[in-house]
Design a protein around this motif. Structure first.
Motif, PDB file in Angstrom:
ATOM      1  N   GLY A 248       0.777  -1.229   0.000  1.00  0.00           N
ATOM      2  CA  GLY A 248       0.000   0.000   0.000  1.00  0.00           C
ATOM      3  C   GLY A 248       0.808   1.277   0.000  1.00  0.00           C
ATOM      4  N   TYR A 249       2.127   1.179  -0.211  1.00  0.00           N
ATOM      5  CA  TYR A 249       2.986   2.362  -0.201  1.00  0.00           C
ATOM      6  C   TYR A 249       3.246   2.880  -1.613  1.00  0.00           C
ATOM      7  CZ  TYR A 249       4.217   1.670   4.731  1.00  0.00           C
ATOM      8  OH  TYR A 249       4.175   1.562   6.095  1.00  0.00           O
ATOM      9  N   ALA A 250       3.377   4.203  -1.717  1.00  0.00           N
ATOM     10  CA  ALA A 250       3.734   4.849  -2.977  1.00  0.00           C
ATOM     11  C   ALA A 250       4.977   5.698  -2.760  1.00  0.00           C
ATOM     12  CB  ALA A 250       2.594   5.733  -3.475  1.00  0.00           C
ATOM     13  N   PRO A 251       5.852   5.784  -3.758  1.00  0.00           N
ATOM     14  CA  PRO A 251       7.013   6.662  -3.615  1.00  0.00           C
ATOM     15  C   PRO A 251       6.589   8.116  -3.655  1.00  0.00           C
ATOM     16  CG  PRO A 251       6.909   5.792  -5.844  1.00  0.00           C
ATOM     17  CD  PRO A 251       5.829   5.088  -5.057  1.00  0.00           C
ATOM     18  N   VAL A 252       7.339   8.949  -2.969  1.00  0.00           N
ATOM     19  CA  VAL A 252       7.071  10.386  -2.959  1.00  0.00           C
ATOM     20  C   VAL A 252       8.203  11.143  -3.646  1.00  0.00           C
ATOM     21  CG1 VAL A 252       6.627  12.429  -1.531  1.00  0.00           C
ATOM     22  CG2 VAL A 252       5.754  10.189  -0.820  1.00  0.00           C
ATOM     23  N   LYS A 253       9.433  10.850  -3.223  1.00  0.00           N
ATOM     24  CA  LYS A 253      10.559  11.568  -3.809  1.00  0.00           C
ATOM     25  C   LYS A 253      11.864  10.813  -3.583  1.00  0.00           C
ATOM     26  CE  LYS A 253      12.790  16.129  -3.916  1.00  0.00           C
ATOM     27  NZ  LYS A 253      12.876  17.476  -3.294  1.00  0.00           N
ATOM     28  N   LEU A 254      12.730  10.852  -4.586  1.00  0.00           N
ATOM     29  CA  LEU A 254      14.085  10.342  -4.445  1.00  0.00           C
ATOM     30  C   LEU A 254      14.897  11.392  -3.694  1.00  0.00           C
ATOM     31  CD1 LEU A 254      16.434   8.414  -5.092  1.00  0.00           C
ATOM     32  CD2 LEU A 254      16.669   9.570  -7.298  1.00  0.00           C
ATOM     33  N   LEU A 255      15.468  10.991  -2.562  1.00  0.00           N
ATOM     34  CA  LEU A 255      16.217  11.916  -1.712  1.00  0.00           C
ATOM     35  C   LEU A 255      17.713  11.704  -1.886  1.00  0.00           C
ATOM     36  CD1 LEU A 255      14.151  11.570   1.596  1.00  0.00           C
ATOM     37  CD2 LEU A 255      13.747  13.104  -0.342  1.00  0.00           C
ATOM     38  N   ILE A 256      18.441  12.810  -1.977  1.00  0.00           N
ATOM     39  CA  ILE A 256      19.894  12.760  -2.145  1.00  0.00           C
ATOM     40  C   ILE A 256      20.532  13.735  -1.166  1.00  0.00           C
ATOM     41  CG2 ILE A 256      21.828  12.961  -3.753  1.00  0.00           C
ATOM     42  CD1 ILE A 256      19.817  12.729  -6.039  1.00  0.00           C
ATOM     43  N   LEU A 338      -0.812   5.301   0.596  1.00  0.00           N
ATOM     44  CA  LEU A 338      -1.862   6.025  -0.107  1.00  0.00           C
ATOM     45  C   LEU A 338      -3.007   5.071  -0.421  1.00  0.00           C
ATOM     46  CD1 LEU A 338       0.162   8.192  -2.672  1.00  0.00           C
ATOM     47  CD2 LEU A 338      -0.993   8.982  -0.606  1.00  0.00           C
ATOM     48  N   PRO A 339      -4.230   5.545  -0.399  1.00  0.00           N
ATOM     49  CA  PRO A 339      -5.370   4.669  -0.717  1.00  0.00           C
ATOM     50  C   PRO A 339      -5.355   4.246  -2.187  1.00  0.00           C
ATOM     51  CG  PRO A 339      -6.073   6.963  -0.535  1.00  0.00           C
ATOM     52  CD  PRO A 339      -4.651   6.920  -0.060  1.00  0.00           C
ATOM     53  N   GLY A 340      -5.845   3.037  -2.428  1.00  0.00           N
ATOM     54  CA  GLY A 340      -5.960   2.553  -3.799  1.00  0.00           C
ATOM     55  C   GLY A 340      -4.710   1.935  -4.372  1.00  0.00           C
ATOM     56  N   PHE A 341      -3.697   1.738  -3.536  1.00  0.00           N
ATOM     57  CA  PHE A 341      -2.452   1.169  -4.051  1.00  0.00           C
ATOM     58  C   PHE A 341      -2.400  -0.329  -3.796  1.00  0.00           C
ATOM     59  CE2 PHE A 341      -0.943   5.166  -5.211  1.00  0.00           C
ATOM     60  CZ  PHE A 341       0.230   4.999  -5.941  1.00  0.00           C
ATOM     61  N   SER A 342      -2.320  -1.086  -4.878  1.00  0.00           N
ATOM     62  CA  SER A 342      -2.203  -2.543  -4.800  1.00  0.00           C
ATOM     63  C   SER A 342      -1.629  -3.031  -6.121  1.00  0.00           C
ATOM     64  CB  SER A 342      -3.575  -3.194  -4.545  1.00  0.00           C
ATOM     65  OG  SER A 342      -4.464  -2.890  -5.613  1.00  0.00           O
ATOM     66  N   VAL A 343      -1.231  -4.279  -6.150  1.00  0.00           N
ATOM     67  CA  VAL A 343      -0.650  -4.857  -7.363  1.00  0.00           C
ATOM     68  C   VAL A 343      -1.701  -5.678  -8.103  1.00  0.00           C
ATOM     69  CG1 VAL A 343       1.695  -4.880  -6.453  1.00  0.00           C
ATOM     70  CG2 VAL A 343       0.193  -6.820  -6.007  1.00  0.00           C
ATOM     71  N   GLN A 344      -1.397  -5.991  -9.365  1.00  0.00           N
ATOM     72  CA  GLN A 344      -2.373  -6.687 -10.198  1.00  0.00           C
ATOM     73  C   GLN A 344      -2.364  -8.194  -9.996  1.00  0.00           C
ATOM     74  OE1 GLN A 344      -1.633  -5.366 -14.228  1.00  0.00           O
ATOM     75  NE2 GLN A 344      -1.925  -3.209 -13.718  1.00  0.00           N
ATOM     76  N   THR A 345      -1.204  -8.752  -9.625  1.00  0.00           N
ATOM     77  CA  THR A 345      -1.110 -10.200  -9.398  1.00  0.00           C
ATOM     78  C   THR A 345      -0.621 -10.459  -7.978  1.00  0.00           C
ATOM     79  OG1 THR A 345       1.133 -10.238 -10.319  1.00  0.00           O
ATOM     80  CG2 THR A 345      -0.672 -10.729 -11.828  1.00  0.00           C
ATOM     81  N   ALA A 346      -0.962 -11.624  -7.458  1.00  0.00           N
ATOM     82  CA  ALA A 346      -0.637 -11.942  -6.060  1.00  0.00           C
ATOM     83  C   ALA A 346       0.855 -12.148  -5.826  1.00  0.00           C
ATOM     84  CB  ALA A 346      -1.412 -13.183  -5.621  1.00  0.00           C
ATOM     85  N   ALA A 347       1.576 -12.575  -6.861  1.00  0.00           N
ATOM     86  CA  ALA A 347       3.005 -12.834  -6.713  1.00  0.00           C
ATOM     87  C   ALA A 347       3.701 -12.614  -8.049  1.00  0.00           C
ATOM     88  CB  ALA A 347       3.246 -14.263  -6.232  1.00  0.00           C
ATOM     89  N   LEU A 348       4.956 -12.217  -7.991  1.00  0.00           N
ATOM     90  CA  LEU A 348       5.725 -12.042  -9.217  1.00  0.00           C
ATOM     91  C   LEU A 348       6.148 -13.395  -9.770  1.00  0.00           C
ATOM     92  CD1 LEU A 348       8.131  -9.098  -8.253  1.00  0.00           C
ATOM     93  CD2 LEU A 348       6.243  -9.009  -9.891  1.00  0.00           C
ATOM     94  N   PRO A 349       6.106 -13.582 -11.094  1.00  0.00           N
ATOM     95  CA  PRO A 349       6.624 -14.828 -11.664  1.00  0.00           C
ATOM     96  C   PRO A 349       8.143 -14.860 -11.509  1.00  0.00           C
ATOM     97  CG  PRO A 349       6.106 -13.263 -13.406  1.00  0.00           C
ATOM     98  CD  PRO A 349       5.590 -12.658 -12.131  1.00  0.00           C
ATOM     99  N   CYS A 350       8.690 -16.039 -11.416  1.00  0.00           N
ATOM    100  CA  CYS A 350      10.149 -16.150 -11.224  1.00  0.00           C
ATOM    101  C   CYS A 350      10.908 -15.518 -12.394  1.00  0.00           C
ATOM    102  CB  CYS A 350      10.554 -17.608 -11.042  1.00  0.00           C
ATOM    103  SG  CYS A 350      10.193 -18.681 -12.454  1.00  0.00           S
ATOM    104  N   GLN A 351      10.295 -15.497 -13.580  1.00  0.00           N
ATOM    105  CA  GLN A 351      10.964 -14.920 -14.749  1.00  0.00           C
ATOM    106  C   GLN A 351      11.176 -13.415 -14.608  1.00  0.00           C
ATOM    107  OE1 GLN A 351       8.415 -17.006 -14.901  1.00  0.00           O
ATOM    108  NE2 GLN A 351       9.095 -18.776 -16.084  1.00  0.00           N
TER     109      GLN A 351
END
Length: 376
Positions: A248-256, A338-351
């Motif tokens: 459920g996390y979204a990036p905000v900014k790359l910090l340097i 952030l609300p509404g953040f999720s992935v499309q598949t339950a797990a990444l394929p090994c490929q």
């Protein structure tokens, strides 16, 4: 007889692209040979004496890269592809001039979608797409800079005293943020609200430095409208971004954050003598500790300013600049839920996770082993 299709995508990358409805088709190339000319070189020499950005060099390098990229994109249009995956760029010397080279692998899919280009390879691109980030355009930002004679004189005098040399720290901090700002500006122009998979490279060239940042300008429909004017930035890997999105996390900014420290003349002498005796060199220990704490404090302040909940994937680099000077750099991605953040598949394929291995093992015969495939 049908013509064979040549692609730089590996078997794993082809598999990942087919899961998203794309098939490999052809390698795409664009290049441009550029010269600064006498006036540009002369102006750069005077500007370099003052320290900071050298606009003539920045502009020349940017124009060269843009021309090469545009030619690759034109080739993609003529080949009828719908996306350019794994775009890579190189800068190489050629008869006293500079050649800018872009290479990517074309893919075909739904012709109704806008043609895209991606900095990440097909495995990383799969992770981005599955996390909801639709690729739009390969984006880059750069800056050529010099510490300069004046900064060098002031810095040299301050190396006699132990502690941070703000003149150097300010130059390095400013240049790194300028490159990031230009990357974001290009992404915003493309209609993106995010730049994902940001990668940074610093090169030494003719007494100066160039910082070059690349990433994939993308659009995520669940990001708040505020990010349409200031796209989020992230240097998380594709797998990391997918994992954080699943939580459920979204990036905000790359910090340097960067800081240049000096051991000081007295401390340097003390450390030299202590080096002859076995045991801890306390001056160096405390110096490096203080430098790390300083960059972390700056990183924390910037994260607080953008409303981040966490800074993830933080990496620390220490570079010995010589003459008792060290540069400490910390880089991380600020994130928040952030609300509404999720992935499309339950797990990444090994490929999408297994890294491909190079099969060209010998560098003999004038060939150097390439770290990446053509377009992947």
């Amino acid at each position: 007889m049908p013509q064979p299709k040549i692609t730089g995508l590996s078997g794993n990358e082809i598999y990942c692209m087919q899961l998203k409805g794309y098939k490999a088709r052809g390698i795409l190339v664009g290049n441009s040979v550029q010269s600064m000319g006498f006036l540009g070189s002369l102006g750069s020499a005077f500007r370099g004496a003052m320290g900071g950005e050298i606009p003539a060099v920045t502009e020349m390098i940017h124009d060269g890269r843009q021309a090469a990229f545009d030619r690759m994109a034109d080739e993609a249009v003529s080949e009828g592809v719908h996306g350019i995956v794994g775009v890579s760029s190189e800068l190489r010397g050629l008869a006293g001039n500079s050649e800018f080279l872009f290479v990517g692998s074309g893919v075909v899919g739904n012709s109704a979608t806008r043609m895209f280009s991606s900095a990440g390879d097909a495995q990383e691109l799969y992770c981005h797409m599955d996390a909801g980030y639709q690729p739009i355009h390969f984006a880059f930002g750069n800056i050529a800079y010099s510490v300069g004679v004046i900064g060098g004189i002031a810095g040299t005098l301050k190396t006699m005293v132990r502690g941070e040399i703000r003149e150097f720290s300010d130059i390095f901090n400013a240049t790194r943020h300028h490159a990031l700002e230009r990357l974001v500006k290009q992404a915003k122009t493309a209609g993106a609200n995010a730049v994902v998979g940001v990668r940074t490279n610093v090169m030494r060239m003719n007494g100066m430095h160039e910082m070059y940042m690349t990433g994939t300008a993308a659009y995520h429909p669940s990001l708040p409208g505020e990010f349409n004017t200031a796209p989020v930035t992230s240097d998380l890997t594709g797998e990391e971004l997918w994992a954080m999105t699943s939580l459920g996390y979204a990036p905000v900014k790359l910090l340097i954050s960067t800081s240049v420290y000096s051991l000081g003349a007295i401390g340097g002498v003390k450390a030299m003598f202590k080096g002859f005796v076995k045991g801890e060199i306390s001056d160096l220990t405390t110096l490096i500790y203080d430098a790390r704490e300083n960059v972390f404090d700056r990183l924390n302040a910037e994260a607080t300013a953008v409303g981040a909940e966490e800074v993830v994937g933080t990496k620390t680099y220490i570079v010995e600049l010589g003459s008792g000077l060290i540069e400490v750099v910390a880089i991380g991605t600020a994130v928040r839920k952030l609300p509404g953040f999720s992935v499309q598949t339950a797990a990444l394929p090994c490929q999408a996770i297994i890294r491909d291995k190079d099969t060209w093992l010998s560098g003999d015969g004038g060939f150097d082993l390439q770290s990446t495939r053509a377009g992947g």
